[in-house]
Enzyme design. Sequence first.
Site, PDB file in Angstrom:
ATOM      1  N   LYS A  44       4.970  -9.497   9.044  1.00  0.00           N
ATOM      2  CA  LYS A  44       3.971  -8.490   8.703  1.00  0.00           C
ATOM      3  C   LYS A  44       3.092  -8.157   9.922  1.00  0.00           C
ATOM      4  O   LYS A  44       3.096  -8.906  10.917  1.00  0.00           O
ATOM      5  CB  LYS A  44       3.110  -9.014   7.538  1.00  0.00           C
ATOM      6  CG  LYS A  44       3.906  -9.242   6.233  1.00  0.00           C
ATOM      7  CD  LYS A  44       2.986  -9.744   5.113  1.00  0.00           C
ATOM      8  CE  LYS A  44       3.754  -9.953   3.824  1.00  0.00           C
ATOM      9  NZ  LYS A  44       2.848 -10.331   2.694  1.00  0.00           N
ATOM     10  N   TYR A  51       6.422  -1.858  -1.969  1.00  0.00           N
ATOM     11  CA  TYR A  51       5.725  -2.776  -2.886  1.00  0.00           C
ATOM     12  C   TYR A  51       5.476  -2.151  -4.263  1.00  0.00           C
ATOM     13  O   TYR A  51       4.568  -2.583  -4.973  1.00  0.00           O
ATOM     14  CB  TYR A  51       4.398  -3.219  -2.269  1.00  0.00           C
ATOM     15  CG  TYR A  51       4.518  -4.428  -1.344  1.00  0.00           C
ATOM     16  CD1 TYR A  51       5.050  -5.642  -1.794  1.00  0.00           C
ATOM     17  CD2 TYR A  51       4.060  -4.374  -0.030  1.00  0.00           C
ATOM     18  CE1 TYR A  51       5.142  -6.749  -0.961  1.00  0.00           C
ATOM     19  CE2 TYR A  51       4.149  -5.490   0.818  1.00  0.00           C
ATOM     20  CZ  TYR A  51       4.684  -6.664   0.340  1.00  0.00           C
ATOM     21  OH  TYR A  51       4.761  -7.770   1.159  1.00  0.00           O
ATOM     22  N   ASN A  63      -0.564 -12.829   5.209  1.00  0.00           N
ATOM     23  CA  ASN A  63       0.115 -14.129   5.180  1.00  0.00           C
ATOM     24  C   ASN A  63       1.417 -14.152   5.982  1.00  0.00           C
ATOM     25  O   ASN A  63       2.358 -14.851   5.643  1.00  0.00           O
ATOM     26  CB  ASN A  63       0.310 -14.588   3.737  1.00  0.00           C
ATOM     27  CG  ASN A  63       1.087 -13.578   2.920  1.00  0.00           C
ATOM     28  OD1 ASN A  63       1.529 -12.559   3.427  1.00  0.00           O
ATOM     29  ND2 ASN A  63       1.277 -13.864   1.649  1.00  0.00           N
ATOM     30  N   HIS A  96       7.008 -11.757   4.746  1.00  0.00           N
ATOM     31  CA  HIS A  96       7.508 -11.384   3.422  1.00  0.00           C
ATOM     32  C   HIS A  96       8.931 -11.910   3.299  1.00  0.00           C
ATOM     33  O   HIS A  96       9.673 -11.928   4.280  1.00  0.00           O
ATOM     34  CB  HIS A  96       7.536  -9.859   3.251  1.00  0.00           C
ATOM     35  CG  HIS A  96       8.342  -9.425   2.065  1.00  0.00           C
ATOM     36  ND1 HIS A  96       7.823  -9.392   0.795  1.00  0.00           N
ATOM     37  CD2 HIS A  96       9.662  -9.093   1.950  1.00  0.00           C
ATOM     38  CE1 HIS A  96       8.781  -9.031  -0.053  1.00  0.00           C
ATOM     39  NE2 HIS A  96       9.901  -8.844   0.623  1.00  0.00           N
TER      40      HIS A  96
HETATM   41  P1  IDP Z   1       5.092 -13.312  -2.000  1.00  0.00           P
HETATM   42  O1  IDP Z   1       4.904 -12.501  -0.739  1.00  0.00           O
HETATM   43  O2  IDP Z   1       4.874 -14.774  -1.756  1.00  0.00           O
HETATM   44  O3  IDP Z   1       6.401 -13.025  -2.694  1.00  0.00           O
HETATM   45  P2  IDP Z   1       3.803 -11.705  -4.087  1.00  0.00           P
HETATM   46  O4  IDP Z   1       3.183 -12.261  -5.321  1.00  0.00           O
HETATM   47  O5  IDP Z   1       5.103 -10.991  -4.229  1.00  0.00           O
HETATM   48  O6  IDP Z   1       3.905 -12.888  -3.001  1.00  0.00           O
HETATM   49  O7  IDP Z   1       2.727 -10.732  -3.444  1.00  0.00           O
HETATM   50  C1  IDP Z   1       3.095  -9.828  -2.418  1.00  0.00           C
HETATM   51  C2  IDP Z   1       2.049  -9.876  -1.338  1.00  0.00           C
HETATM   52  O8  IDP Z   1       0.818  -9.395  -1.859  1.00  0.00           O
HETATM   53  C3  IDP Z   1       1.696 -11.272  -0.808  1.00  0.00           C
HETATM   54  O9  IDP Z   1       2.589 -11.747   0.174  1.00  0.00           O
HETATM   55  C4  IDP Z   1       0.304 -11.041  -0.246  1.00  0.00           C
HETATM   56  O10 IDP Z   1       0.374 -10.359   1.022  1.00  0.00           O
HETATM   57  C5  IDP Z   1      -0.271 -10.084  -1.272  1.00  0.00           C
HETATM   58  N1  IDP Z   1      -0.992 -10.802  -2.339  1.00  0.00           N
HETATM   59  C6  IDP Z   1      -0.470 -11.536  -3.351  1.00  0.00           C
HETATM   60  N2  IDP Z   1      -1.418 -12.050  -4.152  1.00  0.00           N
HETATM   61  C7  IDP Z   1      -2.589 -11.610  -3.643  1.00  0.00           C
HETATM   62  C8  IDP Z   1      -3.972 -11.790  -4.012  1.00  0.00           C
HETATM   63  O11 IDP Z   1      -4.298 -12.459  -4.999  1.00  0.00           O
HETATM   64  N3  IDP Z   1      -4.894 -11.190  -3.218  1.00  0.00           N
HETATM   65  C9  IDP Z   1      -4.575 -10.428  -2.139  1.00  0.00           C
HETATM   66  N4  IDP Z   1      -3.302 -10.229  -1.753  1.00  0.00           N
HETATM   67  C10 IDP Z   1      -2.325 -10.813  -2.490  1.00  0.00           C
HETATM   68 MG    MG Z   2       7.037 -11.243  -3.582  1.00  0.00          MG
END
Ligand code: IDP
Ligand code: MG
Length: 138
Positions: free
Chosen positions: A9, A49, A112, A115
Amino acid sequence: MERTLSIVKPDGVEKGVLGEVIKRFESNGLRVIAMKMVCMSKEQAKGFYYVHRERPFYESLTDFMSSGPAVVMVLEGENAISKNRELMGATDYREAAEGTIRKDFATDIERNIVHGSDGPDTAAFEISYFFNELEICG
Ligand code: IDP
Ligand code: MG
């Protein structure tokens, strides 16, 4: 053999951990079979997304994903989808296991670093979102 989509990212590219992330894939049985740098527009990030369109963080997440260059890759290997998720660590870096990419480099639940596709159907959709067959050297 399985394929999955990985993205370093914009925060990962900015922090200069691209090489380190790829090194972890390569030393854990995941081969890069397609790769490019992309600068997603807001609309392109929203399309990627789309599954999260109802979530409260959708606007902020798609702003972030379209804020700068990201590197998209197709990884191939045995159980590539779950292997990649394991190397990434939990979504929230505070809950990620020791030695995972997010534990080591993330400092924010949204920003984070990486992806990874979460299943075969999403992997197929996400790979085709960025790559055509000619660009995948599997
Ligand atoms: P993942 O990337 O571990 O699969 P997902 O639940 O699919 O996690 O969420 C997609 C992305 O959305 C996450 O990687 C993160 O960047 C963001 N995200 C997920 N949960 C939160 C949150 O509670 N607050 C802010 N951003 C979030
Ligand atoms: Mg995801």
